[in-house]
Design a protein around this motif. Sequence first.
Motif, PDB file in Angstrom:
ATOM      1  N   PHE A 195       0.850  -1.385  -0.029  1.00 37.98           N
ATOM      2  CA  PHE A 195      -0.079  -0.123   0.031  1.00 37.98           C
ATOM      3  C   PHE A 195       0.927   1.092  -0.017  1.00 37.98           C
ATOM      4  O   PHE A 195       0.627   2.186  -0.801  1.00 37.98           O
ATOM      5  CB  PHE A 195      -0.862   0.034   1.264  1.00 37.98           C
ATOM      6  N   GLU A 196       1.854   1.440   0.847  1.00 37.50           N
ATOM      7  CA  GLU A 196       2.800   2.504   0.882  1.00 37.50           C
ATOM      8  C   GLU A 196       3.505   2.586  -0.556  1.00 37.50           C
ATOM      9  O   GLU A 196       3.734   3.876  -0.832  1.00 37.50           O
ATOM     10  CB  GLU A 196       3.559   2.231   2.020  1.00 37.50           C
ATOM     11  N   MET A 197       4.069   1.542  -0.970  1.00 40.30           N
ATOM     12  CA  MET A 197       4.844   1.663  -2.067  1.00 40.30           C
ATOM     13  C   MET A 197       3.777   2.078  -3.419  1.00 40.30           C
ATOM     14  O   MET A 197       4.279   2.804  -4.213  1.00 40.30           O
ATOM     15  CB  MET A 197       5.678   0.455  -2.256  1.00 40.30           C
ATOM     16  N   ILE A 198       2.944   1.165  -3.602  1.00 43.12           N
ATOM     17  CA  ILE A 198       2.331   1.215  -4.840  1.00 43.12           C
ATOM     18  C   ILE A 198       1.009   2.225  -4.778  1.00 43.12           C
ATOM     19  O   ILE A 198       0.906   3.073  -5.962  1.00 43.12           O
ATOM     20  CB  ILE A 198       1.752  -0.077  -5.063  1.00 43.12           C
ATOM     21  N   PHE A 199       0.357   2.369  -3.641  1.00 47.84           N
ATOM     22  CA  PHE A 199      -0.780   3.414  -3.566  1.00 47.84           C
ATOM     23  C   PHE A 199      -0.272   4.798  -3.413  1.00 47.84           C
ATOM     24  O   PHE A 199      -0.242   5.771  -4.081  1.00 47.84           O
ATOM     25  CB  PHE A 199      -1.804   2.749  -2.685  1.00 47.84           C
ATOM     26  N   SER A 225      13.705   6.574   3.445  1.00 46.93           N
ATOM     27  CA  SER A 225      12.453   5.878   3.613  1.00 46.93           C
ATOM     28  C   SER A 225      11.982   5.165   2.250  1.00 46.93           C
ATOM     29  O   SER A 225      11.683   3.930   2.428  1.00 46.93           O
ATOM     30  CB  SER A 225      11.494   6.802   4.161  1.00 46.93           C
ATOM     31  N   LYS A 226      12.176   5.948   1.191  1.00 48.53           N
ATOM     32  CA  LYS A 226      11.701   5.254  -0.128  1.00 48.53           C
ATOM     33  C   LYS A 226      12.602   4.021  -0.316  1.00 48.53           C
ATOM     34  O   LYS A 226      12.014   3.021  -0.835  1.00 48.53           O
ATOM     35  CB  LYS A 226      11.785   6.232  -1.185  1.00 48.53           C
ATOM     36  N   VAL A 267      12.435  -3.293   1.030  1.00 48.48           N
ATOM     37  CA  VAL A 267      11.501  -4.429   1.808  1.00 48.48           C
ATOM     38  C   VAL A 267      10.668  -5.238   0.898  1.00 48.48           C
ATOM     39  O   VAL A 267      10.387  -6.100   1.006  1.00 48.48           O
ATOM     40  CB  VAL A 267      10.935  -3.576   2.908  1.00 48.48           C
ATOM     41  N   LEU A 268       9.955  -4.455  -0.104  1.00 48.01           N
ATOM     42  CA  LEU A 268       9.038  -4.755  -1.008  1.00 48.01           C
ATOM     43  C   LEU A 268       9.720  -5.902  -1.693  1.00 48.01           C
ATOM     44  O   LEU A 268       9.004  -6.933  -1.871  1.00 48.01           O
ATOM     45  CB  LEU A 268       8.447  -3.839  -1.917  1.00 48.01           C
TER      46      LEU A 268
END
Length: 147
Positions: free
Chosen positions: A24-28, A121-122, A128-129
Motif C-alpha cells: 500500500f505504501e509503495m504502490i498506492f 525511507s523510499k 523491503v518490498l
Amino acid sequence: MTYYPILLILHLLVAFVFIGTVFFEMIFLENIRKRIPKEMMRLLEKEVGIRARQVIPWVLLILFSAGIGMAWFHRGALSHPISSQFGALLLLKIILAISVLCHFITVVILQKKGKLTGKISKYVHISVLCHVITIVILAKGMYYIHW
C-alpha cells in the motif's frame, strides 16, 4: 497434536498484513503523492505512519514468533540446509526475513535520531518490498521448486 497448522495460519495472516502495508505504501501512496496537494499528502503520510508504528511492531512480533516456531519444526532440514532444496530455500527465506527485520530496526533508530529522510525511507520501502516478494516466492518454491 502439532501446533504447526496454527503457527502457519498466524504466520500467513500477519504476513498478509505486513506485505499489504508495504505494498500500500509503495504502490498506492507513491502514486497518490503526484495527485494530492503537498500539505494534504504530508498529513496523510503522518497519519498512516502513526498507525503503522502502532500496528507493525506487533505484526512483526507475531510474524517472527510464528516463523521461529515453524523453523523449529523444520530444524532437521535447517541443520543441513544445503542437502535439500527445501532446506536451502528455507534458509534463504530466513536470511531475507532477518534482513527485513534489520531494515525495520534501522528505520526505527534513524527515526528516533531524527535522521530518517524521505529518500532513505523510499529506498528502504523498495528494498523491503523486493525482499517480501522474494520471500513469498521462496515460501511457495520450497514445496514446488526442484533441482
